[in-house]
Scaffold this motif. Sequence first.
Motif, mmCIF file in Angstrom:
data_model
loop_
_atom_site.group_PDB
_atom_site.id
_atom_site.type_symbol
_atom_site.label_atom_id
_atom_site.label_comp_id
_atom_site.label_asym_id
_atom_site.label_seq_id
_atom_site.Cartn_x
_atom_site.Cartn_y
_atom_site.Cartn_z
ATOM 1 N N LEU A 187 0.838 -1.238 -0.082
ATOM 2 C CA LEU A 187 0.140 0.183 0.071
ATOM 3 C C LEU A 187 0.872 1.176 0.068
ATOM 4 N N CYS A 203 0.467 -3.811 -6.298
ATOM 5 C CA CYS A 203 0.064 -2.702 -5.811
ATOM 6 C C CYS A 203 -0.190 -1.867 -7.489
ATOM 7 N N VAL A 228 -3.842 -2.472 -7.161
ATOM 8 C CA VAL A 228 -4.563 -1.046 -5.967
ATOM 9 C C VAL A 228 -4.868 -0.074 -6.231
ATOM 10 N N ILE A 263 -7.126 4.286 -0.315
ATOM 11 C CA ILE A 263 -5.237 3.771 0.172
ATOM 12 C C ILE A 263 -4.988 4.009 1.432
ATOM 13 N N SER A 306 -4.090 1.753 3.933
ATOM 14 C CA SER A 306 -2.489 1.648 4.836
ATOM 15 C C SER A 306 -2.691 2.046 6.578
#
Length: 794
Positions: A193, A426, A429, A439, A443
């Motif tokens: 993330l 990655c 996402v 995001i 995180s």
Amino acid sequence: MASSETDASQDRRRRMLILNQKLDNPMDKEAEKLRGGYPRKEISGLLLLQLSFQSLGVVFGDLGTSPLYVFYNTFPHGIQHQEDVIGALSLIIYSLTLIPLIKYVYIVSRANDGGQGGTFALYSLLCRHANIQSIPNQDRSDEQLTTYSRSTYEEHSFAGKTKRWLERRAWRQHAILILVIIGSCMVIGDGILTPAISVLSATGGIRLDQPKMSDEVVVLVSVAILVVLFSVQHYGTDRISWLFAPIVLVWFILIGVIGIINICKYDSSVLKAFSPIYIIQYFKRGGKNGWTSLGGIMLSITGTEAVFADLSHFPVSAIQISFTVIVFPTLILAYSGQAAYLMENPDHVFDVFYRSIPESIYWPMFLVATGAAVVASQATISATFSLIKQALALSCFPNVKVVHTSKIYHHQIYIPDINWILMVLCVTVTAAFQNQNQIGNASGTAVAVVMIVTTFLMVLIMILVWRCHWILVVIFTVLSLIVEGTYFTSVLFKINQGGWVPLVIAATFFIIMYIWHYGSKKRYEFEMHSKVSMAWILGLGPSLGLVRVPGVGLVYTELARGVPLMFSHFITNLPAIHSVVVFVCLKYLPVYTVPEEERFLIKRIGPKNFHMFRCVARYGYKDLHKKDDDFEKMLFDSLYTYVRVEYMMEECTESEPSLLDDQETRCSGEALEAHENGSTTLSSIVDFTVTSVESIAPAESPRANNNSNGHFAGGPRASRTEIEEIEYLDRCRAAGVVHILGNTVVTARRDANFLKKLAINYIYALLRKICRENSVMFNVPHESLLNVGQIFYV
């Protein structure tokens, strides 16, 4: 003649006294020289400043780029009240003070394992101070390593009671392992993330200068940067790391200066946020919305866990200086400057970082921000590689290829399979969410879980390792859980707004890591319970009931004691065995490294005329085993030294038995003192704590002899000199070395429950099929490889 014998006796006594002093505290001076890869003696001021400067680029990249997106994620729906800015700033200030500064930099960083950080480093410390390791392959001789430290506790002390409480129930030890795996999986999730949110936030500044640019273009640019970043990982950070520290230093200086400018230009009253009363007012005014906004505030301390995970690169003192002098004050100034700007421009909260930059330095700042985001991503990727390597060494991850990218810095590694998995996840996402808010929620969830796990592990460290008073432990636990528990409850409200992502990623990696560890544990337990008895081996006689052919057979096994079932399966189905058999056990210990001079532990199995040995090669979770000529040469050098030790011990026993009593190690150490290189330690040669037939036995050894058909046969009685046996070992080695590995199929018993069958027969079997085989992990040449098939029912 009598005088000569007396002189020799006195000389032997003198050498034994010297040896006693060495054995009482072996390698103590060498151990004192090491502290996290740097000399333990005082580091010069200039070197300390240099290391502090370098740590900026490696350790603080992730934490330093948080100003790019914190206020946007704190107020995703806009600022409702001007005083909310002051309250949010106050929360940021005290979050940075309590978590990164006090807890991690000045407390948790001291819990490093020889300079190594991370959840598995904490776990290895606990395994050494309490018997909680789930795979019990350790031996008492392992505690003699210079990198192994283990404390003794008084029976009625708080630490002693805690130790016994942990060891009394297996489920408590199991719970600690599960906790460690959960924390590690969340770090991996954060490693996915952080590059996404950092790069996406940095490239988002393009839209200020080009307002017509769509979000899709920004995402495309971010994805391109991420693909390039992951594609160059195989080169290693050593070649480009010299750029990291200058980029991050310029970044910190610029955000600090811009913060000062904004404070002076817009509203200096934001400095009243240093009063915690505004935090109380913030929650009273905001209610539930104020509570859920803590998920955005928490992003100001993301990267803190990476500070601890990347601890191995620099001394703790260097990290403390760089954070206290540069990182902490510049971050406070940066957030204060953004708050001052928002006091007059509350509508600009969505891109406050770039809007608060003076126009004259906008594009230079954009380039520096993008570079800093790349550095932050690199730090989390490297931390993920290190964590996977530690998990691999502790039997918590499938066999994957680990590449050392630097011949100088051994901590710099590259794992190709993990790298491409991280890149795919990655990019997925970044492309799927396309905004910082979701995001950021993801995180925040990962970071909250990691910090709570670290707190629980630190409680045990403070009790068992530091032996703190229980009052100090309670104070640390309560304060940490109040702060981190508050953040955790906040991120729970955002599970459906992106917070589910790290949970799904962590759950996937948890299943992989836990089932692999479970399968490895069951396989080891099966081997332990089904190992061949020494009585059966001794009953076969010197030829083991077979033809002894020239050569050396290296039989790889996980057992540090006993003869594996694979060996009996082998000699039952084949009519011959090599003249010399060495059982090689590659064992990872809960230490960060094992010095090369202490790596090998040699034992003899059975009488000398069997020519059977055991070699235990010990590694730490930082070490990397590579089966090459160097490994083979070190193994045989240790074997030759063992033979010299053995015969020297017999010589001492025959000449002066009254001097030795039961201290055989001292006589064997005398032989080591006479060893030609003088650098090999006793623990690297033999473990004399074993008193069974596996230890040195004064038996007859047949003279090396080759008959006409090339097969070894027991010849007439040989002289008892080590030269003949060493020459015999040399001839067998020259005849060829064959590597014998078990090709094991692990399957659940028919009466096993459904979950066990699912875990073993499907998931574990699939992982075994797709991961690297042991022959590849050991780099064994195929022309000298012999696989022995066997089935384990667990």
